[in-house]
Design a protein around this motif. Sequence first.
Motif, mmCIF file in Angstrom:
data_model
loop_
_atom_site.group_PDB
_atom_site.id
_atom_site.type_symbol
_atom_site.label_atom_id
_atom_site.label_comp_id
_atom_site.label_asym_id
_atom_site.label_seq_id
_atom_site.Cartn_x
_atom_site.Cartn_y
_atom_site.Cartn_z
ATOM 1 N N TRP A 45 -4.666 0.306 12.216
ATOM 2 C CA TRP A 45 -5.368 -0.971 12.367
ATOM 3 C C TRP A 45 -6.599 -1.000 11.493
ATOM 4 C CZ3 TRP A 45 -10.301 -0.667 14.315
ATOM 5 C CH2 TRP A 45 -10.610 0.343 15.229
ATOM 6 N N GLY A 46 -7.004 -2.225 11.118
ATOM 7 C CA GLY A 46 -8.104 -2.406 10.189
ATOM 8 C C GLY A 46 -9.437 -2.651 10.858
ATOM 9 N N ALA A 47 -9.716 -3.898 11.189
ATOM 10 C CA ALA A 47 -11.030 -4.282 11.710
ATOM 11 C C ALA A 47 -11.113 -4.036 13.212
ATOM 12 C CB ALA A 47 -11.287 -5.762 11.420
ATOM 13 N N PRO A 48 -12.269 -3.559 13.686
ATOM 14 C CA PRO A 48 -12.428 -3.377 15.128
ATOM 15 C C PRO A 48 -12.556 -4.723 15.841
ATOM 16 C CG PRO A 48 -14.455 -2.785 13.990
ATOM 17 C CD PRO A 48 -13.429 -3.089 12.939
ATOM 18 N N ASN A 49 -12.043 -4.772 17.062
ATOM 19 C CA ASN A 49 -12.120 -5.967 17.893
ATOM 20 C C ASN A 49 -13.196 -5.705 18.945
ATOM 21 O OD1 ASN A 49 -11.756 -8.140 19.581
ATOM 22 N ND2 ASN A 49 -9.555 -7.855 19.821
ATOM 23 N N LYS A 50 -14.424 -6.043 18.618
ATOM 24 C CA LYS A 50 -15.559 -5.706 19.486
ATOM 25 C C LYS A 50 -15.480 -6.383 20.854
ATOM 26 C CE LYS A 50 -18.458 -4.099 15.987
ATOM 27 N NZ LYS A 50 -18.002 -2.811 15.706
ATOM 28 N N LEU A 51 -14.803 -7.518 20.929
ATOM 29 C CA LEU A 51 -14.726 -8.260 22.183
ATOM 30 C C LEU A 51 -13.658 -7.699 23.122
ATOM 31 C CD1 LEU A 51 -15.786 -10.681 23.766
ATOM 32 C CD2 LEU A 51 -14.058 -12.078 22.637
ATOM 33 N N LEU A 52 -12.450 -7.435 22.602
ATOM 34 C CA LEU A 52 -11.346 -7.005 23.462
ATOM 35 C C LEU A 52 -10.535 -5.853 22.893
ATOM 36 C CD1 LEU A 52 -10.019 -10.486 24.631
ATOM 37 C CD2 LEU A 52 -11.266 -8.817 25.986
ATOM 38 N N GLY A 53 -11.112 -5.016 22.072
ATOM 39 C CA GLY A 53 -10.380 -3.913 21.463
ATOM 40 C C GLY A 53 -9.982 -2.852 22.470
ATOM 41 N N ALA A 54 -8.739 -2.403 22.384
ATOM 42 C CA ALA A 54 -8.215 -1.421 23.336
ATOM 43 C C ALA A 54 -8.157 -0.013 22.765
ATOM 44 C CB ALA A 54 -6.824 -1.852 23.806
ATOM 45 N N ASP A 55 -8.871 0.236 21.667
ATOM 46 C CA ASP A 55 -8.906 1.579 21.095
ATOM 47 C C ASP A 55 -10.336 2.091 21.003
ATOM 48 O OD1 ASP A 55 -7.908 3.937 20.062
ATOM 49 O OD2 ASP A 55 -7.870 3.200 18.008
ATOM 50 N N GLY A 56 -11.151 1.701 21.954
ATOM 51 C CA GLY A 56 -12.501 2.219 22.020
ATOM 52 C C GLY A 56 -13.595 1.194 21.839
ATOM 53 N N SER A 57 -13.291 0.041 21.260
ATOM 54 C CA SER A 57 -14.332 -0.960 21.081
ATOM 55 C C SER A 57 -14.740 -1.578 22.414
ATOM 56 C CB SER A 57 -13.862 -2.063 20.133
ATOM 57 O OG SER A 57 -13.705 -1.545 18.839
ATOM 58 N N THR A 89 0.182 8.805 16.680
ATOM 59 C CA THR A 89 -0.830 8.911 15.636
ATOM 60 C C THR A 89 -1.522 7.564 15.488
ATOM 61 O OG1 THR A 89 0.506 10.545 14.470
ATOM 62 C CG2 THR A 89 -1.230 9.462 13.213
ATOM 63 N N ILE A 90 -2.852 7.589 15.463
ATOM 64 C CA ILE A 90 -3.638 6.368 15.305
ATOM 65 C C ILE A 90 -4.507 6.517 14.061
ATOM 66 C CG2 ILE A 90 -5.325 4.809 16.363
ATOM 67 C CD1 ILE A 90 -2.864 5.022 18.050
ATOM 68 N N ARG A 91 -4.476 5.531 13.182
ATOM 69 C CA ARG A 91 -5.378 5.494 12.019
ATOM 70 C C ARG A 91 -6.261 4.278 12.203
ATOM 71 N NH1 ARG A 91 -3.471 6.124 6.545
ATOM 72 N NH2 ARG A 91 -5.668 6.566 6.306
ATOM 73 N N ARG A 92 -7.543 4.518 12.321
ATOM 74 C CA ARG A 92 -8.503 3.475 12.675
ATOM 75 C C ARG A 92 -9.323 3.025 11.464
ATOM 76 N NH1 ARG A 92 -8.281 7.561 16.545
ATOM 77 N NH2 ARG A 92 -7.856 6.798 18.638
ATOM 78 N N GLY A 93 -9.625 1.729 11.412
ATOM 79 C CA GLY A 93 -10.545 1.205 10.411
ATOM 80 C C GLY A 93 -10.049 1.248 8.988
ATOM 81 N N VAL A 94 -8.754 1.174 8.753
ATOM 82 C CA VAL A 94 -8.201 1.195 7.407
ATOM 83 C C VAL A 94 -8.444 -0.174 6.759
ATOM 84 C CG1 VAL A 94 -6.091 1.444 6.046
ATOM 85 C CG2 VAL A 94 -6.478 2.904 8.026
ATOM 86 N N LEU A 95 -9.154 -0.198 5.644
ATOM 87 C CA LEU A 95 -9.525 -1.436 4.944
ATOM 88 C C LEU A 95 -10.201 -2.420 5.907
ATOM 89 C CD1 LEU A 95 -6.306 -1.916 2.782
ATOM 90 C CD2 LEU A 95 -8.502 -1.046 2.017
ATOM 91 N N ALA A 96 -11.133 -1.918 6.693
ATOM 92 C CA ALA A 96 -11.768 -2.713 7.750
ATOM 93 C C ALA A 96 -12.435 -3.979 7.220
ATOM 94 C CB ALA A 96 -12.779 -1.861 8.509
#
Length: 151
Positions: A45-57, A89-96
């Motif tokens: 996933w690319g951009a973090p979802n600060k409002l409802l992100g389910a991977d730590g945001s 496997t999770i890849r976070r913030g790719v081309l965020a």
Amino acid sequence: MICIREASNVLRSWRLSETTLYVTLEPCPMCAGAILQARVGTVVWGAPNKLLGADGSWIRLFPDGGDGNSSEHSDKTAPPVHPFHPNMTIRRGVLASDCADIMQQFFQLRRRKKEKQADPAAAPPRLHRISLHPSKLLTKMHRIFHIMFCL
């Protein structure tokens, strides 16, 4: 959700353990649950979802993923381990930043279209120039998905 269903139809299996799912925004809890239940092998996933992100945001539903990006979540509680799918496997913030720009352009364009439909006589204020052509990243992602799921 639609992508998972289509992939399941193409592969004729609800288990997508050998697949990679690419998304522009950090999955929400509903999508994260579907991803875990479908046993998707890798999530990028690319951009973090600060409002409802389910991977730590906002909430943490995915495991660490062993990709080396766990330091960004060091102040959070330990990640869960899915009982049937511990090796995800999770890849976070790719081309965020590119992904965030794509999302902003999409919603700005959508708001403009909505304003034009509501009042065709009044011209909407032009704050930023938005290209009506899809970005190169969006075009590449569309081609990848088309190749992966439509062949």
